[in-house]
Design a protein around this motif. Structure first.
Motif, PDB file in Angstrom:
ATOM      1  N   PRO A  64       0.615 -12.850   0.756  1.00 31.88           N
ATOM      2  CA  PRO A  64      -0.157 -11.633   1.022  1.00 31.88           C
ATOM      3  C   PRO A  64       0.531 -10.785   2.085  1.00 31.88           C
ATOM      4  O   PRO A  64       1.137 -11.320   3.028  1.00 31.88           O
ATOM      5  N   ASP A  68      -1.998  -5.120   0.437  1.00 34.58           N
ATOM      6  CA  ASP A  68      -2.393  -5.847  -0.770  1.00 34.58           C
ATOM      7  C   ASP A  68      -3.894  -5.715  -1.019  1.00 34.58           C
ATOM      8  O   ASP A  68      -4.701  -5.696  -0.084  1.00 34.58           O
ATOM      9  N   VAL A  85      -4.050 -12.830  -4.735  1.00 33.37           N
ATOM     10  CA  VAL A  85      -3.471 -11.504  -4.494  1.00 33.37           C
ATOM     11  C   VAL A  85      -3.444 -10.775  -5.829  1.00 33.37           C
ATOM     12  O   VAL A  85      -2.867 -11.277  -6.803  1.00 33.37           O
ATOM     13  N   ARG A  88       0.322  -5.938  -7.737  1.00 32.57           N
ATOM     14  CA  ARG A  88       0.687  -4.773  -6.931  1.00 32.57           C
ATOM     15  C   ARG A  88       1.158  -3.623  -7.808  1.00 32.57           C
ATOM     16  O   ARG A  88       1.878  -3.823  -8.781  1.00 32.57           O
ATOM     17  N   ALA A  91       5.633  -2.199  -4.308  1.00 36.18           N
ATOM     18  CA  ALA A  91       5.922  -3.187  -3.271  1.00 36.18           C
ATOM     19  C   ALA A  91       7.238  -2.843  -2.600  1.00 36.18           C
ATOM     20  O   ALA A  91       8.266  -2.698  -3.281  1.00 36.18           O
ATOM     21  N   ALA A 116       2.557  -3.174   0.507  1.00 33.68           N
ATOM     22  CA  ALA A 116       2.241  -3.138  -0.921  1.00 33.68           C
ATOM     23  C   ALA A 116       1.266  -2.015  -1.241  1.00 33.68           C
ATOM     24  O   ALA A 116       0.517  -1.563  -0.374  1.00 33.68           O
ATOM     25  N   ASN A 117       1.294  -1.597  -2.499  1.00 37.07           N
ATOM     26  CA  ASN A 117       0.389  -0.555  -3.000  1.00 37.07           C
ATOM     27  C   ASN A 117       0.502   0.716  -2.155  1.00 37.07           C
ATOM     28  O   ASN A 117      -0.494   1.333  -1.772  1.00 37.07           O
TER      29      ASN A 117
END
Length: 365
Positions: A64, A68, A85, A88, A91, A116-117
């Protein structure tokens, strides 16, 4: 305190990814074996569940990270557990960092997800250092990683108030290092350029700010938040550089909408699973290469080389050609290391399957 998850970037299309009995939450900060997350009913401390630990043991990229979306489960004993998780959308991954090197390249074939995201990647470079070759190379490297992440890179030349003369020339040099990328001068202390930066975060968009220590990342985040949410330090008078103030990555919802992830200063940045990102950063070199007489031109001493001709005419800086070669070599080396590790993991997996098949055969009546 309750949160509207749609303002944190949640979309109902993700709902089918949630395991039964869990609720969505977004990771705001990570610690060893646990994370601080934001759910609809507030912020919680959640330890990693067994499935998350197994996935991370197999591949560190599965750990993670800040940004996330995760599945959160409330356990009967009165604590929260991070069960999974969710996939995504983007990333930002850098290659494994090592103090040892092989052939001038360092890394261990494994990656680390920094964020992430993320929709936007702000590459922050302080104006008083951005003219150095190493710093232009750092911009190229970070922009390449940003393109590869799936986010949109934006270069911010920070502390522009400290660069009183020649700012236009400096901006032109930076634009050469990041073709096709928006480049803005920003002075968080004076508030110049901050609204332009804020414009990239409309709605529920998420941005990460990356750059070296002393680039003014935390000062910029504070300016965007209209309050002091991150600790800052003054740069040292001796060399103009700052110390590492931010020691962790943290997701910060902004009062006017959008979210931003502040990060510690990055010293070593290894490439990871890189291909398109390098090509996009060096689109000018790639375009010149198409004009070379030979398709396999090495851009060294071959006749009819359009790349060398551009260097000799001054249209392409020699530094940029050398930087392109360096990142191409590193990307190829990291790809080979990653492929070798994947083959080794596959071989190990088949050995286990083969042993199980043999054992099952021996147990048959």
């Amino acid at each position: 305190m309750s949160y509207d998850l749609s303002l944190l970037g949640w979309t109902e299309s993700r709902s089918f990814q949630l395991p039964d009995g869990t609720v969505p939450a977004r990771v705001a900060r990570v610690d060893r074996g646990a994370a601080e997350v934001i759910a609809a009913d507030g912020q919680h401390h959640a330890r990693y569940g067994a499935s998350v630990r197994r996935a991370a043991a197999a591949d560190p990229v599965a750990l993670p990270c800040v940004g996330d979306w995760v599945a959160l489960r409330w356990l009967p004993e009165g604590r929260h557990e991070l069960e999974a998780v969710l996939p995504r959308t983007t990333a930002f991954v850098r290659g494994g960092v090592s103090r040892h090197s092989v052939g001038g390249l360092s890394g261990d074939g494994q990656g680390q997800v920094l964020a992430a995201n993320v929709d936007v990647v702000f590459v922050a470079e302080p104006s008083m250092h951005a003219t150095d070759y190493a710093d232009l190379g750092r911009i190229e490297r970070l922009v390449a990683l940003a393109w590869e992440s799936g986010g949109t890179p934006v270069v911010l030349v920070t502390k522009s108030d400290l660069f009183e003369q020649g700012l236009d020339d400096l901006m032109a040099d930076v634009r050469t290092a990041a073709p096709g990328v928006d480049v803005h001068a920003v002075s968080s202390q004076r508030g110049e350029g901050v609204e332009i930066v804020r414009g990239y975060l409309e709605g529920s968009r998420t941005a990460v700010v990356l750059g070296p220590s002393g680039a003014g990342k935390s000062t910029l985040v504070n300016a965007l938040a209209d309050t002091s949410v991150m600790e800052t330090q003054q740069v040292r008078a001796a060399d103009g550089r700052g110390r590492h103030t931010t020691v962790h990555r943290e997701l910060i919802p902004l009062p006017g909408g959008g979210l931003v992830i502040d990060t510690p200063g990055i010293r070593r940045i290894g490439l990871y699973d890189m291909s398109d990102g390098v090509d996009l950063v060096f689109s000018d070199v790639e375009e010149l290469a198409l004009r070379c007489r030979f398709g396999d031109c090495g851009h060294d001493s071959e006749p009819g080389c359009a790349v060398r001709a551009a260097v000799e005419s001054g249209d392409l800086p020699q530094r940029r050609l050398e930087s392109w070669r360096k990142l191409q070599r590193e990307a190829a080396w990291m790809a080979a290391r990653t492929d070798a590790r994947a083959r080794k993991e596959l071989q190990s997996k088949w050995k286990v399957i083969t042993k199980e098949m043999r054992r099952s055969g021996r147990n048959r009546p």
